[in-house]
Design a protein around this motif. Structure first.
Motif, PDB file in Angstrom:
ATOM      1  N   ARG A   1       0.825  -1.195   0.000  1.00  0.00           N
ATOM      2  CA  ARG A   1       0.000   0.000   0.000  1.00  0.00           C
ATOM      3  C   ARG A   1       0.866   1.255   0.000  1.00  0.00           C
ATOM      4  O   ARG A   1       0.792   2.099   0.878  1.00  0.00           O
ATOM      5  N   CYS A   2       1.719   1.332  -1.018  1.00  0.00           N
ATOM      6  CA  CYS A   2       2.607   2.487  -1.132  1.00  0.00           C
ATOM      7  C   CYS A   2       2.938   2.758  -2.595  1.00  0.00           C
ATOM      8  O   CYS A   2       2.863   1.864  -3.448  1.00  0.00           O
TER       9      CYS A   2
ATOM     10  N   ASN B   1       6.027  11.689  -0.758  1.00  0.00           N
ATOM     11  CA  ASN B   1       5.458  11.538   0.581  1.00  0.00           C
ATOM     12  C   ASN B   1       4.738  12.812   1.034  1.00  0.00           C
ATOM     13  O   ASN B   1       3.709  12.750   1.718  1.00  0.00           O
TER      14      ASN B   1
ATOM     15  N   ARG C   1       1.349  11.164  -1.565  1.00  0.00           N
ATOM     16  CA  ARG C   1       0.916  10.048  -0.717  1.00  0.00           C
ATOM     17  C   ARG C   1      -0.343  10.408   0.063  1.00  0.00           C
ATOM     18  O   ARG C   1      -0.459  11.501   0.612  1.00  0.00           O
ATOM     19  N   LEU C   2      -1.277   9.454   0.129  1.00  0.00           N
ATOM     20  CA  LEU C   2      -2.491   9.640   0.920  1.00  0.00           C
ATOM     21  C   LEU C   2      -2.212   9.360   2.394  1.00  0.00           C
ATOM     22  O   LEU C   2      -1.238   8.681   2.741  1.00  0.00           O
ATOM     23  N   GLU C   3      -3.098   9.811   3.252  1.00  0.00           N
ATOM     24  CA  GLU C   3      -2.867   9.702   4.694  1.00  0.00           C
ATOM     25  C   GLU C   3      -2.752   8.261   5.169  1.00  0.00           C
ATOM     26  O   GLU C   3      -1.998   7.965   6.099  1.00  0.00           O
ATOM     27  N   ASP C   4      -3.511   7.358   4.559  1.00  0.00           N
ATOM     28  CA  ASP C   4      -3.507   5.969   5.022  1.00  0.00           C
ATOM     29  C   ASP C   4      -2.509   5.089   4.267  1.00  0.00           C
ATOM     30  O   ASP C   4      -2.498   3.869   4.439  1.00  0.00           O
ATOM     31  N   GLU C   5      -1.670   5.683   3.424  1.00  0.00           N
ATOM     32  CA  GLU C   5      -0.675   4.916   2.679  1.00  0.00           C
ATOM     33  C   GLU C   5       0.669   4.914   3.400  1.00  0.00           C
ATOM     34  O   GLU C   5       0.987   5.834   4.156  1.00  0.00           O
ATOM     35  N   ASN C   6       1.460   3.891   3.125  1.00  0.00           N
ATOM     36  CA  ASN C   6       2.774   3.743   3.737  1.00  0.00           C
ATOM     37  C   ASN C   6       3.811   4.580   2.983  1.00  0.00           C
ATOM     38  O   ASN C   6       3.556   5.038   1.870  1.00  0.00           O
TER      39      ASN C   6
END
Length: 337
Positions: free
Chosen positions: A240-241, A268, A272-277
């Motif tokens: 999930r990244c 980042n 990158r979304l808040e819930d992504e690694n």
């Protein structure tokens, strides 16, 4: 309207339950089939030892089983010999014996015939179960030495990623990729390589390991009053990244890591979304010096892997001699769930 929506939800739940039941039924049938083949192999080994029977017993069994069960395939003399070898190979392994029941018979045969030792077999058993590889994909992975290339991959993931992500990330990046599906000559440019990969994007993503999704090429980043472009941007479904690929047609240079660190910092912060690694980078080059890569990654604070690519499928066999110690490999494999 509410009734229609309620019915749609009900139908969706029932469909999902049916699919789940079908999948579990197939798994149960496969386990029973593998258990049957295991037992037949066991019986043949035991009787040949106890009764001093020769090779003729297998031919006789194949003939008589075909006569008794004319509509059932799988009991030819060659397959009975495979069942015997199957049992002999795994009977003393408490770890691998249960795993063989989790994948299909044709997958088991590919691993049995093409892998050299138990550690290699364990790797492909675990990976086939984890990723649901078809038989053809499994054979392709074995012939391209995915086992060796995964163990030899150069990354700094142990130092830059949370422990929960480290192992899966290491599985996602290999030491070398073979792009034998591309039609490029030796003097191709980076842009030609990029366009060729995009033109065969499905094959490319499978070669990368099957867990990647394509996001875009020449992905634009804007910092200050300047624009920067990532050659290829992918997304890893299990991690999930975001995964940034920087394509280099020459030899790896230390400054490639600095450029990738910049890309990852911007991804980042801006993409990158808040819930992504945390985003991961892969520098994909034509060749590399492993010692230079090691030093270049040593003080990097962003997760980066350095891999090479080539476009011919002939493989150097000396990779076997470069693998970590067996106990290190065993520890690595324990985390491949």
């Amino acid at each position: 309207m509410a009734a229609v929506q309620g019915y749609g939800a009900l139908l969706g739940e029932i469909k999902e339950r049916i699919r789940s039941a079908q999948y579990e039924a197939l798994r149960a049938v496969n386990r029973e089939l593998i258990a049957l083949y295991w037992d037949i192999g066991h019986l043949i080994v035991t009787r040949q030892q106890g009764e001093s029977w020769g090779k003729a017993v297998v031919q006789n069994l194949a003939r008589d089983l075909k006569e008794e069960f004319p509509r059932i395939t799988g009991f030819s003399s060659s397959n009975l010999w495979r069942m015997k070898l199957f049992y002999e190979t795994y009977r003393d392994s408490e770890k691998l014996a249960p795993m063989v029941r989790e994948i299909g018979w044709s997958h088991n045969l590919a691993i049995l015939e093409k892998c050299k030792d138990d550690l290699e077999r364990e790797f492909y058993l675990r990976m086939t179960r984890k990723y649901g590889w078809t038989k053809n994909v499994l054979i392709h992975q074995i012939e391209n030495q995915t086992y060796e290339k995964t163990l030899l991959s150069q990354t700094n993931f142990s130092e830059t990623l949370p422990e929960s992500l480290q192992h899966q990330a290491k599985l996602a990046v290999r030491d070398e990729y073979v792009f034998d599906f591309l039609e490029l000559d030796d003097k191709h440019s980076e842009r030609e390589l990029e366009h060729a990969l995009i033109g065969k994007i499905d094959t490319f993503l499978r070669q990368m390991g099957g867990m990647f999704a394509y996001v875009g090429s020449q992905y634009r980043l804007e910092v200050g009053d300047q624009e920067f472009f990532i050659d290829l941007l992918l997304y890893h479904r299990r991690l999930r990244c975001l995964v940034a690929l920087d394509l280099k047609i020459g030899r790896f240079q230390p400054e490639h890591v600095g450029k990738m660190q910049f890309y990852l910092a911007v991804l980042n912060d801006q993409v990158r979304l808040e819930d992504e690694n945390p985003s991961i980078g892969i520098v994909l080059c034509k060749s590399k010096d492993k010692m230079i890569v090691e030093y270049a990654l040593k003080d990097s604070d962003k997760p980066i892997g350095v891999a090479t690519y080539r476009m011919v499928s002939t493989l150097p066999q000396e990779l076997k001699g470069q693998l970590p110690a067996p106990e290190q490999i065993a520890q690595f494999l324990e985390n491949v769930e």
